[in-house]
Motif scaffolding. Sequence first.
Motif, PDB file in Angstrom:
ATOM      1  N   ASP A 170      15.982  12.303  36.354  1.00 35.73           N
ATOM      2  CA  ASP A 170      14.541  12.095  36.249  1.00 35.73           C
ATOM      3  C   ASP A 170      13.857  13.405  35.875  1.00 35.73           C
ATOM      4  OD1 ASP A 170      14.602   9.350  37.009  1.00 35.73           O
ATOM      5  OD2 ASP A 170      14.895   9.978  39.092  1.00 35.73           O
ATOM      6  N   ARG A 171      12.793  13.305  35.124  1.00 35.51           N
ATOM      7  CA  ARG A 171      12.052  14.504  34.710  1.00 35.51           C
ATOM      8  C   ARG A 171      11.097  14.930  35.822  1.00 35.51           C
ATOM      9  NH1 ARG A 171      10.602  16.678  29.797  1.00 35.51           N
ATOM     10  NH2 ARG A 171       8.462  16.417  30.509  1.00 35.51           N
ATOM     11  N   GLN A 172      11.673  15.362  36.923  1.00 35.92           N
ATOM     12  CA  GLN A 172      10.909  15.855  38.056  1.00 35.92           C
ATOM     13  C   GLN A 172      11.486  17.206  38.472  1.00 35.92           C
ATOM     14  OE1 GLN A 172      10.903  12.857  41.099  1.00 35.92           O
ATOM     15  NE2 GLN A 172       9.845  11.365  39.823  1.00 35.92           N
ATOM     16  N   PRO A 173      10.657  18.088  39.047  1.00 38.57           N
ATOM     17  CA  PRO A 173      11.145  19.416  39.422  1.00 38.57           C
ATOM     18  C   PRO A 173      12.403  19.337  40.283  1.00 38.57           C
ATOM     19  CG  PRO A 173       8.767  19.318  39.668  1.00 38.57           C
ATOM     20  CD  PRO A 173       9.215  17.922  39.346  1.00 38.57           C
ATOM     21  N   GLY A 174      13.424  20.064  39.867  1.00 41.52           N
ATOM     22  CA  GLY A 174      14.664  20.129  40.616  1.00 41.52           C
ATOM     23  C   GLY A 174      15.690  19.079  40.251  1.00 41.52           C
ATOM     24  N   ALA A 175      15.301  18.056  39.467  1.00 43.38           N
ATOM     25  CA  ALA A 175      16.239  16.971  39.149  1.00 43.38           C
ATOM     26  C   ALA A 175      17.374  17.464  38.248  1.00 43.38           C
ATOM     27  CB  ALA A 175      15.499  15.818  38.487  1.00 43.38           C
ATOM     28  N   LEU A 176      17.050  18.253  37.240  1.00 44.21           N
ATOM     29  CA  LEU A 176      18.089  18.794  36.370  1.00 44.21           C
ATOM     30  C   LEU A 176      18.955  19.793  37.131  1.00 44.21           C
ATOM     31  CD1 LEU A 176      19.529  19.201  33.701  1.00 44.21           C
ATOM     32  CD2 LEU A 176      17.673  20.739  32.980  1.00 44.21           C
ATOM     33  N   VAL A 177      18.343  20.577  37.998  1.00 45.54           N
ATOM     34  CA  VAL A 177      19.094  21.512  38.839  1.00 45.54           C
ATOM     35  C   VAL A 177      20.143  20.758  39.657  1.00 45.54           C
ATOM     36  CG1 VAL A 177      18.951  23.143  40.753  1.00 45.54           C
ATOM     37  CG2 VAL A 177      17.216  23.190  38.941  1.00 45.54           C
ATOM     38  N   ASP A 178      19.727  19.657  40.281  1.00 46.50           N
ATOM     39  CA  ASP A 178      20.656  18.874  41.100  1.00 46.50           C
ATOM     40  C   ASP A 178      21.768  18.277  40.247  1.00 46.50           C
ATOM     41  OD1 ASP A 178      19.174  19.421  43.352  1.00 46.50           O
ATOM     42  OD2 ASP A 178      18.041  17.540  43.294  1.00 46.50           O
ATOM     43  N   ALA A 179      21.420  17.777  39.052  1.00 48.67           N
ATOM     44  CA  ALA A 179      22.434  17.199  38.170  1.00 48.67           C
ATOM     45  C   ALA A 179      23.454  18.251  37.744  1.00 48.67           C
ATOM     46  CB  ALA A 179      21.769  16.572  36.948  1.00 48.67           C
ATOM     47  N   LEU A 180      22.971  19.456  37.456  1.00 52.11           N
ATOM     48  CA  LEU A 180      23.873  20.537  37.057  1.00 52.11           C
ATOM     49  C   LEU A 180      24.766  20.981  38.213  1.00 52.11           C
ATOM     50  CD1 LEU A 180      21.735  22.800  34.716  1.00 52.11           C
ATOM     51  CD2 LEU A 180      23.894  21.681  34.178  1.00 52.11           C
ATOM     52  N   LYS A 181      24.213  21.033  39.397  1.00 49.45           N
ATOM     53  CA  LYS A 181      25.030  21.403  40.557  1.00 49.45           C
ATOM     54  C   LYS A 181      26.143  20.392  40.778  1.00 49.45           C
ATOM     55  CE  LYS A 181      21.556  24.099  43.096  1.00 49.45           C
ATOM     56  NZ  LYS A 181      20.683  24.169  44.303  1.00 49.45           N
ATOM     57  N   SER A 182      25.831  19.115  40.572  1.00 48.69           N
ATOM     58  CA  SER A 182      26.852  18.081  40.706  1.00 48.69           C
ATOM     59  C   SER A 182      27.925  18.245  39.637  1.00 48.69           C
ATOM     60  CB  SER A 182      26.225  16.692  40.607  1.00 48.69           C
ATOM     61  OG  SER A 182      25.311  16.471  41.663  1.00 48.69           O
ATOM     62  N   PHE A 183      27.503  18.597  38.423  1.00 52.43           N
ATOM     63  CA  PHE A 183      28.469  18.790  37.339  1.00 52.43           C
ATOM     64  C   PHE A 183      29.358  19.998  37.619  1.00 52.43           C
ATOM     65  CE2 PHE A 183      29.778  20.597  33.254  1.00 52.43           C
ATOM     66  CZ  PHE A 183      30.378  19.494  32.664  1.00 52.43           C
ATOM     67  N   VAL A 184      28.761  21.087  38.083  1.00 47.73           N
ATOM     68  CA  VAL A 184      29.531  22.296  38.393  1.00 47.73           C
ATOM     69  C   VAL A 184      30.549  22.023  39.502  1.00 47.73           C
ATOM     70  CG1 VAL A 184      29.372  24.646  39.324  1.00 47.73           C
ATOM     71  CG2 VAL A 184      27.720  23.866  37.608  1.00 47.73           C
ATOM     72  N   ALA A 185      30.192  21.156  40.445  1.00 50.42           N
ATOM     73  CA  ALA A 185      31.082  20.849  41.569  1.00 50.42           C
ATOM     74  C   ALA A 185      32.259  19.967  41.184  1.00 50.42           C
ATOM     75  CB  ALA A 185      30.283  20.181  42.678  1.00 50.42           C
ATOM     76  N   MET A 186      32.242  19.412  39.967  1.00 51.53           N
ATOM     77  CA  MET A 186      33.355  18.564  39.529  1.00 51.53           C
ATOM     78  C   MET A 186      34.628  19.384  39.359  1.00 51.53           C
ATOM     79  SD  MET A 186      31.710  16.085  36.615  1.00 51.53           S
ATOM     80  CE  MET A 186      30.409  14.922  36.985  1.00 51.53           C
ATOM     81  N   SER A 187      35.753  18.734  39.545  1.00 52.08           N
ATOM     82  CA  SER A 187      37.043  19.389  39.314  1.00 52.08           C
ATOM     83  C   SER A 187      37.278  19.500  37.814  1.00 52.08           C
ATOM     84  CB  SER A 187      38.161  18.573  39.948  1.00 52.08           C
ATOM     85  OG  SER A 187      38.300  17.329  39.285  1.00 52.08           O
ATOM     86  N   PRO A 188      38.159  20.413  37.390  1.00 49.38           N
ATOM     87  CA  PRO A 188      38.490  20.509  35.961  1.00 49.38           C
ATOM     88  C   PRO A 188      38.985  19.181  35.396  1.00 49.38           C
ATOM     89  CG  PRO A 188      39.312  22.420  37.137  1.00 49.38           C
ATOM     90  CD  PRO A 188      38.815  21.463  38.180  1.00 49.38           C
ATOM     91  N   GLU A 189      39.718  18.425  36.205  1.00 54.54           N
ATOM     92  CA  GLU A 189      40.237  17.139  35.745  1.00 54.54           C
ATOM     93  C   GLU A 189      39.093  16.145  35.482  1.00 54.54           C
ATOM     94  OE1 GLU A 189      43.232  19.477  37.626  1.00 54.54           O
ATOM     95  OE2 GLU A 189      41.322  18.734  38.454  1.00 54.54           O
ATOM     96  N   GLN A 190      38.084  16.165  36.364  1.00 54.51           N
ATOM     97  CA  GLN A 190      36.933  15.264  36.173  1.00 54.51           C
ATOM     98  C   GLN A 190      36.167  15.612  34.902  1.00 54.51           C
ATOM     99  OE1 GLN A 190      35.267  16.028  40.174  1.00 54.51           O
ATOM    100  NE2 GLN A 190      35.242  13.799  40.492  1.00 54.51           N
ATOM    101  N   ARG A 191      35.998  16.901  34.641  1.00 60.21           N
ATOM    102  CA  ARG A 191      35.293  17.308  33.417  1.00 60.21           C
ATOM    103  C   ARG A 191      36.101  16.952  32.179  1.00 60.21           C
ATOM    104  NH1 ARG A 191      33.448  23.414  34.839  1.00 60.21           N
ATOM    105  NH2 ARG A 191      32.736  23.023  36.969  1.00 60.21           N
ATOM    106  N   GLN A 192      37.418  17.118  32.247  1.00 62.88           N
ATOM    107  CA  GLN A 192      38.271  16.742  31.119  1.00 62.88           C
ATOM    108  C   GLN A 192      38.180  15.243  30.849  1.00 62.88           C
ATOM    109  OE1 GLN A 192      42.186  18.176  32.088  1.00 62.88           O
ATOM    110  NE2 GLN A 192      41.593  20.345  31.923  1.00 62.88           N
ATOM    111  N   TYR A 193      38.110  14.462  31.928  1.00 64.10           N
ATOM    112  CA  TYR A 193      37.988  13.016  31.769  1.00 64.10           C
ATOM    113  C   TYR A 193      36.662  12.663  31.084  1.00 64.10           C
ATOM    114  CZ  TYR A 193      37.300   8.114  32.968  1.00 64.10           C
ATOM    115  OH  TYR A 193      37.041   6.760  32.910  1.00 64.10           O
ATOM    116  N   MET A 194      35.583  13.344  31.489  1.00 63.78           N
ATOM    117  CA  MET A 194      34.290  13.098  30.852  1.00 63.78           C
ATOM    118  C   MET A 194      34.332  13.481  29.373  1.00 63.78           C
ATOM    119  SD  MET A 194      31.234  14.055  33.524  1.00 63.78           S
ATOM    120  CE  MET A 194      30.038  13.263  32.463  1.00 63.78           C
TER     121      MET A 194
END
Length: 397
Positions: A333-357
């Motif tokens: 959502d285009r609300q303050p902190g929403a992109l920050v939270d999405a990026l933190k979730s992406f960073v927390a993914m394992s290398p295997e999860q990112r490769q799958y994406m």
Amino acid sequence: MSQTTTPQKLVHLIDVIRPGGGPYGYLYNLHQAAEQYGDKNYVVRYDARSLDRVNSSLMKFRWPNFIARHLKPLKFMAQLLFGLRLQCEDEAHKENAVVMVHLAPHAARILRIKNKSAKLVFMPHAPTSFTDEVMADITLRHGPCMLTPVYRWMLEKLELRIMSSVDLMVVAAIEGVESYFDGRGIPAREVFEVTSGVPGFVASTDRDTARQQLALPADKVIVGYFGRYNQDKGFDFLLEEMSAMVSFDSVLFISAGIGALAPMDLPNYVNFGWRSDVDVLISACDVVVTPNKHTYFDLLPLEALSLSKPVLASRIGGNKRLAKLTGAVILFDRQPGALVDALKSFVAMSPEQRQYMGRCARESYETHFSLNAFRHAHCDLADRVLKRFCNPVEIAS
């Protein structure tokens, strides 16, 4: 003895085709597909062809502000009233023809000159109406005036008349035009959908080599933004979210583009300005972000998917359809902190999860958005449109 004639092709009309975005790039890609695959039930007719990938503006004249804020609305009213002539418009004179245009002034022109038995299909290529687009640009460049509401009202009336007069409208996704006329929808009798596509990029370098070429660190999660630096594309929102992540050492933002908004000097951000090697920049990224305020069905996310890059996209317009078609698009959502939270979730993914994406990104591109998938979608669209208007006309022999 008699015979019947029915429409044989859906004929797209445009003044110019060229690489890039908008209707000009869209029909450039479609023309390429027709040439490459020999499609027979649609054709692209154009007045001129360019190989330069440029971003043209709707406003090309440099008038003083106090004149421009009046003359430009009048200019666009004339375009919606009389239309813009096309050298290739003779197709519209043919009996029982089905022609498709991609700009409102072209629709106005064809409505005026077409054969009575010919059918007109219109496809917009922006998330907001022609009226909203040009009036927002005039106000931004030249400022408002007392007559601005009057000009807007008159333009909208003319545009509504065009849309209600065409025989059919086509959109890339219904979600992509949710902002049309303040949420009142498209005032057309009938609407078809057709999925967008793009030739995509062929990776010229891998991730590590691209980072070496660009002098980017190898050990950080790199988030890329590419395109115009303006509010509609969400660059202002991105700057705010980047500012909130200056202490997040594992993430680096990069951007390439140009526009009215100035990039900020931040320790976690590298601005490359205008570049032609966007494929190399995307290759260097772990994820691409498209934080649009409005969006129809952008080509950039499709180009990112073609290079196996996941996309973080605002939950708006055509992005919502894009997320449904692929497992490599994360909405926020285009609300303050929403992109920050999405990026933190992406960073927390394992290398295997990112490769799958990454694999999902490439597979979804091939399935839904490649040039081959694009032309299949338009072959199907042409069949549907021609079937819709297939009214045989008796011709005496």
